[in-house]
Each structure stands twice: as structure tokens, then as C-alpha cells.
Design an enzyme around this catalytic site. Sequence first.
Site, PDB file in Angstrom:
ATOM      1  N   HIS A  38     -21.446  33.406 -59.312  1.00 35.76           N
ATOM      2  CA  HIS A  38     -21.053  32.072 -59.763  1.00 35.76           C
ATOM      3  C   HIS A  38     -19.743  32.084 -60.544  1.00 35.76           C
ATOM      4  CE1 HIS A  38     -24.662  30.239 -58.320  1.00 35.76           C
ATOM      5  NE2 HIS A  38     -25.448  30.984 -59.058  1.00 35.76           N
ATOM      6  N   HIS A  87     -28.892  30.486 -54.556  1.00 37.44           N
ATOM      7  CA  HIS A  87     -27.853  29.567 -55.008  1.00 37.44           C
ATOM      8  C   HIS A  87     -26.525  29.887 -54.341  1.00 37.44           C
ATOM      9  CE1 HIS A  87     -30.792  29.999 -58.380  1.00 37.44           C
ATOM     10  NE2 HIS A  87     -30.673  28.683 -58.412  1.00 37.44           N
ATOM     11  N   ASP A 124     -33.809  35.357 -55.354  1.00 32.90           N
ATOM     12  CA  ASP A 124     -34.417  34.117 -55.843  1.00 32.90           C
ATOM     13  C   ASP A 124     -34.775  33.181 -54.687  1.00 32.90           C
ATOM     14  OD1 ASP A 124     -31.289  33.067 -57.501  1.00 32.90           O
ATOM     15  OD2 ASP A 124     -31.650  33.995 -55.552  1.00 32.90           O
ATOM     16  N   ASP A 139     -28.182  35.109 -51.907  1.00 32.52           N
ATOM     17  CA  ASP A 139     -28.835  34.530 -53.085  1.00 32.52           C
ATOM     18  C   ASP A 139     -29.243  33.078 -52.770  1.00 32.52           C
ATOM     19  OD1 ASP A 139     -28.719  35.111 -56.394  1.00 32.52           O
ATOM     20  OD2 ASP A 139     -28.695  32.974 -55.826  1.00 32.52           O
TER      21      ASP A 139
HETATM   22  N1  LIG Z   1     -32.018  23.134 -62.779  1.00 28.10           N
HETATM   23  C1  LIG Z   1     -31.003  24.106 -62.363  1.00 28.10           C
HETATM   24  C2  LIG Z   1     -30.861  25.182 -63.394  1.00 28.10           C
HETATM   25  C3  LIG Z   1     -29.972  26.283 -62.845  1.00 28.10           C
HETATM   26  N2  LIG Z   1     -29.747  27.295 -63.851  1.00 28.10           N
HETATM   27  C4  LIG Z   1     -28.761  28.314 -63.465  1.00 28.10           C
HETATM   28  C5  LIG Z   1     -29.253  29.134 -62.307  1.00 28.10           C
HETATM   29  C6  LIG Z   1     -28.316  30.303 -62.063  1.00 28.10           C
HETATM   30  C7  LIG Z   1     -28.799  31.187 -60.937  1.00 28.10           C
HETATM   31  C8  LIG Z   1     -27.938  32.350 -60.745  1.00 28.10           C
HETATM   32  S1  LIG Z   1     -28.311  33.346 -59.314  1.00 28.10           S
HETATM   33 ZN   LIG Z   2     -29.382  32.529 -57.633  1.00 31.16          ZN
END
Ligand SMILES: NCCCNCCCCCS
Ligand SMILES: [Zn+2]
Length: 343
Positions: free
Chosen positions: A160, A198, A285, A196
Site C-alpha cells: 500500500h 486488498h 487475507d 493480497d
Molecule cells: N474497513 C477497512 C479497514 C482497512 N484497514 C486497513 C487494511 C490494510 C490491509 C493491508 S494488506
Molecule cells: Zn491486504
Amino acid sequence: MKSVYSPKHAGHAGNLELLAGELLPAFEMPSRAEFIRARIEAVDLGPILAPEPFDLSSARKVHDAGYLDFLPTVWERWSAEGRGGTALPFAWPTRGLRGDVPPQAVEALHGYYSFDGGAGFVAGTWEAIKSSHDTALTAASLVNAGERAVFALCRPPGHHAGSSFMGGYCYVNNAAVAAQWLRDQGAGRVSILDVDYHHGNGTQQIFYHRGDVQVLNLHADPMVEYPFFLGHADERGEGAGEGFNHNYPMPFGTAWERWSEALEDACAHLTAFSPDVVVVSLGVDTFEKDPISKFRLITGDYPKIGRRIAALGLPTLVVMEGGYAVEEIGINAVGVLTGFEDA
Ligand SMILES: NCCCNCCCCCS
Ligand SMILES: [Zn+2]
């Protein structure tokens, strides 16, 4: 398969994160790395090596100098203001505001260099960030020296983090820096495959205008899921990067059948690009029991991911990203690695 790991990740502990209106213990916790390391040992995957120290010369080619220079100073600035807890941003230069860098106000500088409030600092955070960076580059150097595949047990994660922003538990984009380092060592083309849950918004942003590093992302649809503001299918790269960025946004509830179709398509594009090396941003995840995610992959799916990546027949660097079902993170992440080895 060799792995690289540093105990210095453990200093990045006790972080709080703002989640659903509450300050909670961050899901990105030290035990994540320990469960993975224990699983590597339990399945006898191979030796676990300590990282060599690397300078930031490759990092400076993918991250802005002011951004990189800020990271080591955050905690000292925060604590110099008599603050404890977790250093968190508090103001962001969003649309309609100016982007002048406020040199003294740490929580404004932190906001200037963040896209969310999810990259906090404690006293040991910078040391952990640097050790994670060194872990990725040490693993990359082993791949570059002829290892078919190496696992970089990075913590904190990196996908990220963009050229001048942190967020989502990420500070230095370990996979991006490793791809750049491999280019610096003579690799002509590098593919980054981010599995991932995300979208790897930072990795995409870093290479979006470049045709030497292909970026492929399988992830939850940003119209409904973090990081929200990047990751749509129509983002294909720009300029020299046009056609070298591939996004596969998928809906909540996605399970193996749909997810593996995206993986197949991504692997076809990757093969067509014919990279010299593949960097895998491995987040697990996507797991059905992940506390902050909404895909439905099961433990038995992770070796299948590893087998598919092995079938590419390319030197492979696997860089740890997310995964927050801590009890199962080891089994799932190492499942990818054993699947790769068994292919
Ligand atoms: N409600 C969304 C909260 C997201 N919080 C950050 C998640 C980062 C994942 C990194 S792999
Ligand atoms: Zn993630």
C-alpha cells in the site's frame, strides 16, 4: 526453499489503529511473522537466513527522497512533543487545500505523507521497516544469484506504500524496491503479481508509467473495499506503462472458482510479458476466516496458488504482505510455498 527473516520486526508492536470509530490494537501484529516462521520450521521448508543490510539506493528510485527521509524521524519528532502511544497522522492535504510541507508539525507531515491513518509509528517502527526492506533485498539477491524461489518474510508489509505515501500498515514498498533492485542488477523485465485481498495501490502507483515492471493485482473491488481509491479494471497504465498494469477487482464472497480464473488470466498476461523474474506480493487475507476481509478462499487453495506460480517456470521472489487470521496465517502462507515446491 530458503526464507529470510529478521527478529527486528518485533519492535513494531503495540500499535493502535483507528477502526470503525475506535482505537484498537492493530491487526498487523508481531505474532503474524512468528506464526509464519514457526510454520516454516514445522514443515522444514528450508533454512531461515538473517537479512544483510542494504542501503536505500534502490528504494530512492521508487520512493520520493523527502518521504524516505521522513520515516526515520517520525517517532523522535512525536516523542519530542511529549507524546506517547502511537504516532498517527491527523490532517491530510486533500482536494482544495495546499500541499506545502509543514516542516515542524509532525502530525501534519505524517498526513502529508499518508493516504490513510493506518501507518502508525512506535519507537521500534523505523528499525522494523528497514529490516523488512533488507529482508526483501536479501531474498532478491538470493534469487538473483540463482535460487529458483526465495521467501522474504517481510513485516511490516509494503504494497500500500506509494512513491510518497504510506498507509494500510505499509511504509516502504518492499516488493517494489525488490523489483527495482532486480532491475538495477540487470533484469530486463520484472512482473509483480499481487495476490493480497486488498489492491496494491502503492505498487500500482509506483510503476504506473513504466513498461519495464508489469503489475498484476487480484483484489476486492475498490468500490466496496479498502483501499477504495485505486484498483479498477480500467486502470491499465499510462505512457510507457500503458498495457502493463492489470487489475482484477472481484466482489465480496469470491471463492476459488472465480478467483482462480483471475489468476489464470493474470498468468497469461505475465507469460506474454516474459519477465526475467517474478515478484509475488503474497497476502493471505483472501482467507475465508480473515477478520477484516471478505473473500472465501480456504486453506486447501493456497498450495494451488503456489503450484500455478511455479508453473510459470520463472525465478520467483515471494514477499509477505497481508493476512490477519493470525492462527492460520502460517499454514496458509507457507502452503503457497510448499505448493510451489511440490509443483
Ligand atoms: N474497513 C477497512 C479497514 C482497512 N484497514 C486497513 C487494511 C490494510 C490491509 C493491508 S494488506
Ligand atoms: Zn491486504
